[in-house]
Each structure stands twice: as C-alpha cells, then as structure tokens.
Enzyme design. Sequence first.
Site, PDB file in Angstrom:
ATOM      1  N   HIS A   1      33.965  17.025   7.887  1.00 51.03           N
ATOM      2  CA  HIS A   1      35.216  16.162   8.805  1.00 51.03           C
ATOM      3  C   HIS A   1      34.673  16.314  10.063  1.00 51.03           C
ATOM      4  CE1 HIS A   1      39.098  15.536   9.202  1.00 51.03           C
ATOM      5  NE2 HIS A   1      38.397  15.214   9.700  1.00 51.03           N
ATOM      6  N   GLU A   2      34.303  17.154  11.083  1.00 54.43           N
ATOM      7  CA  GLU A   2      34.183  17.314  12.445  1.00 54.43           C
ATOM      8  C   GLU A   2      32.816  17.331  12.391  1.00 54.43           C
ATOM      9  OE1 GLU A   2      36.382  17.897  14.073  1.00 54.43           O
ATOM     10  OE2 GLU A   2      37.972  18.121  12.617  1.00 54.43           O
TER      11      GLU A   2
ATOM     12  N   ASP B   1      44.676  12.563  12.656  1.00 54.09           N
ATOM     13  CA  ASP B   1      43.390  11.483  13.483  1.00 54.09           C
ATOM     14  C   ASP B   1      44.437  10.764  12.766  1.00 54.09           C
ATOM     15  OD1 ASP B   1      41.390  12.980  13.570  1.00 54.09           O
ATOM     16  OD2 ASP B   1      40.667  13.545  10.985  1.00 54.09           O
TER      17      ASP B   1
HETATM   18 ZN   LIG Z   1      39.636  14.877  12.029  1.00 56.21          ZN
END
Ligand SMILES: [Zn+2]
Length: 354
Positions: free
Chosen positions: A59-60, A161
């Site tokens: 994800h990062e 996010d």
């Molecule tokens: Zn994120």
Amino acid sequence: MNWSWKLGRLAGIDIYMHWTFLLLLGYVGLSDLQENHSLLAAAQGIGLVLAVFVCIVLHELGHALTARHYGIPTREITLLPIGGIARLERMPDDPRQELWVALAGPAVNVVIAAVLIAILLGLGVVLQMPEAVLKAPFLLSLLIINIGLVIFNMLPAFPMDGGRVLRALLAHWLDYGRATDIAARVGQGMAVLFAVGGFFGMPMLWLIAVFVFLGAAAEARQVRSRLLMAGAAVRDAMNPQPLTIRPDATLLQVADHLMTGPQRDFPVVVDDRLIGMLHRAELMEALNHGRAGTYVGENIAGNGEAADAADMLVGVLERMGQRGMSSMPVTHAGRFVGLLTPESLGQYMKLRSG
Ligand SMILES: [Zn+2]
C-alpha cells in the site's frame, strides 16, 4: 523515525518497522494461544499479521512509486501497528498529483482483494459464511482485512488517504488553505464520532479517534505554515543583524559576551565577507579542552555553505533539514547579510499570520 529497525530496501526505499509492531505480534500470538490452546493457532495468527504487514508495505509503495512518478522521492516507509507511513520528501503542490498519490495506496489493496477473490473462487470456495471460513480461513481473513483497509483509508479524514482525496477535490474549487481547513474539520468531526462509537463496546475506536484528531490538526498546521512560507525569500525570514565574530578573536573573548545570548551559531565575518561558522557546541567543546586562548579562525571548519538572500525560503529550509543544520548564514553578491535561524523563522511566521 526513532525506535525503528530497518528491515530492508524495496525499489530503492528503506523499509523500517517501529518496535511497537512487535507488541502487536506478541498480543496476537498470546491471545490466539490463550483462546485455542494451540501453538498452531498462535502461529497462524502471527502469520496473518505478517501477511497484513506485507499488504501495508505494498500500500505504502503504491503511494511512494506514484509520488516518484511525479518526481518526488520517498525517504522511508515505516510500519506502525496502526498502519504504515511513507515519508515523502515533500507533498505534491498540484492537487491533481496529490489526488493520484493518495488514491494509489488504497488502489493497491483493491487489487490485492481482487486477486484473493480470484484465488478463493479458483479454489471452489463460495464466499458465503460459514462454509468459506472453514475451507480457507487464512485467505478469507486476509480478504476481509484488505477490504477493511480500503474502507478505513478512504474515510474522508486526515491523516487518512481519504482526507487527502477530499482536500484535493475541494482544492478544485477552493484555495488550498481553505480546502485543508474544511478537510481537517471533517476529520475532527469524524474523530468525535469514533470516540462516541468507542462507548459502544469498541474501545479500539478511541485509539483511532485520538490518532485522527491529532493527525487532522497537524496537517492543518503544516499546510498553514507552508502557505505562509510560499513565495517568501530567505531575506524575508532571516535575522539581518545577528552577532558576528572575527577570526582573530580568542575563544575566551567570544565566550565572554556570547554565552548569555539566545544565538547558538555565530557567523565569522571579516569586512562583510563570510569566513565560516562557529557553533556553540564547538565553542563549548574547545573551551572544555583548554583551547580558550586559541583564535576563532583556528576553530572553524572550512565548510563555507551559505544561502543567497534571494533563494526561496522553502528550498533552503529543506536543505537545512536534510543536512541537520540549525542555522544558515545568508550572503548576497559576495557579502554576508544575515542569519536564518529557527527564531528568526518563528518571528517571520508570527508576523505573517498576525
Ligand atoms: Zn495510504
């Protein structure tokens, strides 16, 4: 980040794990052991946490690689029990770029979830409880967690996010500062809802509430100071009349009249020309080693790094951050004109925001 171990390097980005992540592993292992009285169950629990951890790294990396596409490097990725943090060198200035960088992380979890669904279907697992749970507990848990990660990360609240997505969308119609303020307010409202939810038997929500509340406030503060600095030159925020010293002064003379003031670093100047810097720590060190009678000129490093008065403030602060410099001497047309320090910067920010 402090108290983190480097796990390795992926796509040129260092990956760190914060020590508190071990607490999570220990907690999961112990509670599984206690519940099922089997080492296998404990191992499965820990295995699941590690698999989630891989999903979070991916994800990062989604954020980091999209940022790289826009020319923004990532310093490091750190894993915390509550998720990961990709520390970008700077945030994208263009809202459209920020939108894509923010969306890229959850998009990775959507892809992982899709792959897991395909695998489960391929295994002939019908996604209906409770038979599916019995047939493929690990993959099903991982799927549910990935869907949860998408939902959690897309909540329109800083520092998630979704908060960045909301800000980027608002920034289409509003100016950036206003968009940030609104997104931060929404985030803090959400934190209050989480806190209320915590009273209904989900104490984990309290932790998230605190994290979201502080994150929203920090983001709003950061953006406000970034906007205040935007367009400013170094000369706007420097101290134009710092104490300067001459290379032919002895350290004892310098110490006599400098130890009492707030200034920590002292430009060494002759006829308006910058020769170097004497930092208070170096001065103390030299005095401790019985060098009080030596001259300033013998005690300064040859590194004559300086900023130009016309340089952009933001860029110079970034440079200072990277090199761990607490102050920056400022020159213009070959002449020493001032010193940029945290105090002079604070003064400038206060003036601008007032
Ligand atoms: Zn994120």
